[in-house]
Every structure is written in structure tokens, then in C-alpha cells.
Design a protein around this motif. Structure first.
Motif, short mmCIF file in Angstrom:
data_model
loop_
_atom_site.label_atom_id
_atom_site.label_comp_id
_atom_site.label_asym_id
_atom_site.label_seq_id
_atom_site.Cartn_x
_atom_site.Cartn_y
_atom_site.Cartn_z
N LEU A 48 0.83 -1.21 0.00
CA LEU A 48 0.00 0.00 0.00
C LEU A 48 0.87 1.26 0.00
CD1 LEU A 48 -2.79 1.29 0.09
CD2 LEU A 48 -2.68 1.18 2.60
N ALA A 49 1.97 1.22 0.75
CA ALA A 49 2.86 2.38 0.78
C ALA A 49 3.40 2.70 -0.61
CB ALA A 49 4.02 2.11 1.74
N LEU A 50 3.80 1.67 -1.34
CA LEU A 50 4.32 1.89 -2.70
C LEU A 50 3.23 2.42 -3.62
CD1 LEU A 50 6.51 -1.31 -2.91
CD2 LEU A 50 7.36 1.03 -3.12
N PHE A 51 2.02 1.94 -3.44
CA PHE A 51 0.90 2.43 -4.25
C PHE A 51 0.63 3.91 -3.94
CE2 PHE A 51 -3.65 3.37 -4.53
CZ PHE A 51 -3.88 3.13 -5.89
N PRO A 56 -1.58 9.54 -8.09
CA PRO A 56 -1.60 10.70 -8.98
C PRO A 56 -2.17 11.96 -8.33
CG PRO A 56 -3.29 9.12 -9.62
CD PRO A 56 -2.44 8.44 -8.59
N ASP A 57 -2.94 11.79 -7.26
CA ASP A 57 -3.48 12.93 -6.54
C ASP A 57 -2.46 13.39 -5.50
OD1 ASP A 57 -4.83 14.81 -5.08
OD2 ASP A 57 -6.59 13.56 -4.67
N SER A 58 -1.79 14.49 -5.76
CA SER A 58 -0.72 14.95 -4.88
C SER A 58 -1.22 15.28 -3.48
CB SER A 58 -0.03 16.19 -5.49
OG SER A 58 -0.96 17.27 -5.60
N GLN A 59 -2.51 15.60 -3.35
CA GLN A 59 -3.06 15.93 -2.04
C GLN A 59 -3.31 14.68 -1.19
OE1 GLN A 59 -3.19 19.19 -1.21
NE2 GLN A 59 -2.31 19.46 -3.26
N GLN A 60 -3.34 13.52 -1.83
CA GLN A 60 -3.55 12.26 -1.12
C GLN A 60 -2.29 11.41 -1.07
OE1 GLN A 60 -6.43 11.56 0.47
NE2 GLN A 60 -7.19 13.55 -0.22
N ARG A 61 -1.29 11.79 -1.83
CA ARG A 61 -0.06 11.01 -1.93
C ARG A 61 0.67 10.96 -0.58
NH1 ARG A 61 3.03 13.79 -6.04
NH2 ARG A 61 1.39 12.96 -7.39
N TRP A 62 1.16 9.79 -0.21
CA TRP A 62 1.91 9.67 1.03
C TRP A 62 3.28 10.33 0.88
CZ3 TRP A 62 1.03 4.14 3.47
CH2 TRP A 62 -0.33 4.01 3.78
N GLN A 218 3.30 19.48 7.47
CA GLN A 218 2.96 20.02 6.16
C GLN A 218 2.02 19.06 5.43
OE1 GLN A 218 4.28 23.35 6.15
NE2 GLN A 218 5.49 22.97 4.34
N PRO A 219 0.97 19.54 4.80
CA PRO A 219 0.07 18.65 4.05
C PRO A 219 0.75 18.08 2.82
CG PRO A 219 -0.51 20.94 3.68
CD PRO A 219 0.54 20.95 4.75
N PRO A 220 0.31 16.91 2.36
CA PRO A 220 0.87 16.34 1.12
C PRO A 220 0.73 17.31 -0.04
CG PRO A 220 -0.53 14.75 2.24
CD PRO A 220 -0.73 16.06 2.95
N GLY A 221 1.68 17.26 -0.96
CA GLY A 221 1.63 18.11 -2.12
C GLY A 221 2.26 19.47 -1.91
N THR A 222 2.73 19.75 -0.69
CA THR A 222 3.37 21.03 -0.42
C THR A 222 4.72 21.10 -1.12
OG1 THR A 222 2.30 21.16 1.73
CG2 THR A 222 4.21 22.57 1.39
N ALA A 223 4.99 22.18 -1.77
CA ALA A 223 6.28 22.37 -2.45
C ALA A 223 6.89 23.69 -1.99
CB ALA A 223 6.11 22.37 -3.97
N GLY A 224 8.19 23.82 -2.26
CA GLY A 224 8.88 25.05 -1.89
C GLY A 224 9.54 24.95 -0.53
#
Length: 289
Positions: A48-51, A56-62, A218-224
Motif C-alpha cells: 500500500l505504501a508503494l501504491f 496521482p493525486d498529490s493531495q492524497q499522496r503519502w 505540512q500537508p501532502p503536495g506542499t512544495a517550496g
């Protein structure tokens, strides 16, 4: 009558022995069944971790910065922690300062830290020139060892235990911080575990703990850059980058308390010989408890 009594006593002993054997075998079978169940539940955690790392949803990506993830699975509770290998110190390319600081961070004095740093570099370099505090074949022979440095890159993390001056206690303390898969000279602070952060020159325990707490909030998908924090020297901590190689620790705990932990290093991408979209580089199967 006496004979009958002796026969009854003998039968009681035999029945008691049989009951004890049956109970022991039942307990052994139950332990084996529980351990096998927990092991496959822990494997499910790695899968599941690898999945989720490729979601593709950066807000849900681990996020592979060591933050914990927990979920129920088939009656068990699975706890997963993922660390991007770019956050660790690569034994094959780390410079003297990083290695020396790593050993000092676990309590070694400067002389001992310098000796281990130079010995690691002498092990991995292609020549037979001894560094000021290092060790080549003659030093290993003088220490009574029947082997010497390979003068080639480390193939596994555990190989560092063969370096002159290293012992198991030191290895266990630095193991969470080291890798042979990142190719980077310094750890990426966006993913580095505490032990690797402490190898950054000028780092303090308080700042390392603060970095981990802030980045994991920090929430998933955070950049910078991570706002409000900087490395010693003023460099920004970027919540991005990383590699496709991960260390994944998955612990499955059954409802009866039996648990097992799997610790694997996996490279995602491509197609392995088994037909899976990842390659297992290291696998450690923990004991059931």
C-alpha cells in the motif's frame, strides 16, 4: 486391586502427557498461524505504501519523510513509516566532515570519529593510500583480521560493520542515517531522519526535532521552502526533491497482540524480473512478538 491401581495411575500419566503434548502443539500451531498472518498483513502495508507513493493525486499522496501512517487491514492494525533514501548519508560519497559529524553526534570523540571517517573512505576508494587516521590492508592485518578493505564502493549498509574500528553498537546507532542508494554527498533535510539531520554540521538536537515536527505537519503536495526554518548556515529546507528509492518499515499488530515488523528498501519505477513495478533492494523480516 494393586495391579488395577497401578494401571490406572499409568493411564493417568499417559493421558496427562498426551494432553500436554497436544496443548504445546496447539500453541505452536497458533503462534505459527498468527506470525504468518501478521507477516502478510505487514507485506500489505509495504504494498500500500508503494501504491500511495505513486498516487496521482498529490493531495492524497503519502510523503516519505518518516511520518506515520496507520490503517486497519483484515482485523489487524498496520503501522507504516517511509523514508526517502535521499534523506540519508550515502556511505559511498559522503565527505569527511559529514561522516565525522555523524560519529560525533552519537557521542564519539573527535579522534575516534576521524578514525572511522577515514577508515570508511579508505574502504571505498580504489587506491591503497592510507588517510591520516584511516586503515588499509596492513592496518587490518596488524589488528589480527584476515581481510582488508575492498577498495570498492559499499554494496550494502551492513558491510560497514567490517570497517576497522566499527562495532555493532556504533553500527546500530548510525544505521537509520546511512544508505548506499542516494548518491548524494549530504542528506536531504526534507526527508532526513533525526540521526541523519544530526550529521549536518552545526545542527542541534532541538533544531533537528523542530525540522521533523514542522515538515511532518505540512500537508501532502506542499512544495517550496519550509517557512520559518533553515539549516545551520542559512540554507532553506525545500519540501521537494527526493529519489525513487525508499526505506519502508511496516508493522502489523493482530487483535491478540501478536505483531511483526518488516523493514525493506525498495526502488520504484521500471519493471522487476518478478513483473512488479518496483525492485526490492533490501529486506529484513522481524520476529513475531
Amino acid at each position: 486391586m494393586i495391579l488395577v491401581m497401578w494401571v490406572i495411575a499409568l493411564m493417568a500419566v499417559l493421558l496427562g502427557s498426551f494432553a500436554l503434548i497436544a496443548r504445546t502443539e496447539n500453541l505452536e500451531s497458533r503462534h505459527l498461524f498468527d506470525a504468518t498472518t501478521a507477516r502478510y498483513d505487514a507485506i500489505a502495508g509495504i504494498e500500500l505504501a508503494l501504491f500511495q507513493l505513486r498516487n496521482p493525486d498529490s493531495q492524497q499522496r503519502w510523503v516519505a519523510d518518516g511520518r506515520p501512517y496507520e490503517f486497519p487491514y483484515e482485523g489487524a492494525t498496520v503501522h507504516v513509516e517511509i523514508t526517502n533514501e535521499s534523506g540519508k548519508i550515502d556511505l559511498n560519497v559522503a565527505d569527511s566532515l559529514t561522516l565525522t559529524t555523524l560519529f560525533q553526534s552519537i557521542g564519539l570523540d573527535l579522534d575516534a570519529a576521524d578514525a572511522l571517517s577515514d577508515a570508511i573512505q579508505d574502504w571505498r576508494d580504489a587506491d591503497s593510500q592510507v588517510r591520516p587516521h584511516g586503515a588499509e590492508a596492513p592496518q587490518y592485518a596488524a589488528a589480527g583480521l584476515d581481510y582488508g578493505p575492498t577498495n570498492a564502493p559499499f554494496q550494502t549498509v551492513s558491510e560497514v560493520q567490517q570497517v576497522l574500528g566499527m562495532n555493532y553498537e556504533i553500527f546500530k546507532r548510525i544505521e537509520p542515517a546511512i544508505t548506499v542508494y542516494s548518491g548524494a554527498r549530504t542528506p536531504n533535510a526534507a526527508y532526513a531522519p533525526y540521526e541523519a539531520l544530526m550529521a549536518i554540521p552545526g545542527m542541534t538536537a532541538q533544531l533537528a526535532q523542530q525540522i521533523i515536527a514542522v515538515r511532518q505537519s505540512q500537508p501532502p503536495g506542499t512544495a517550496g521552502a519550509i517557512q520559518g526554518l533553515a539549516l545551520p548556515g542559512g540554507a532553506s529546507i525545500m519540501a521537494s526533491g527526493g529519489s525513487l528509492t525508499y526505506s519502508i518499515k511496516s508493522k502489523a499488530t493482530l487483535s491478540n497482540g501478536v505483531s511483526i515488523t518488516l523493514d525493506a528498501t525498495v526502488r520504484a519505477g521500471g519493471m522487476s524480473s518478478s513483473g512488479r513495478p518496483y525492485t526490492v533492494l533490501r529486506w529484513r523480516d522481524g520476529e513475531a512478538s
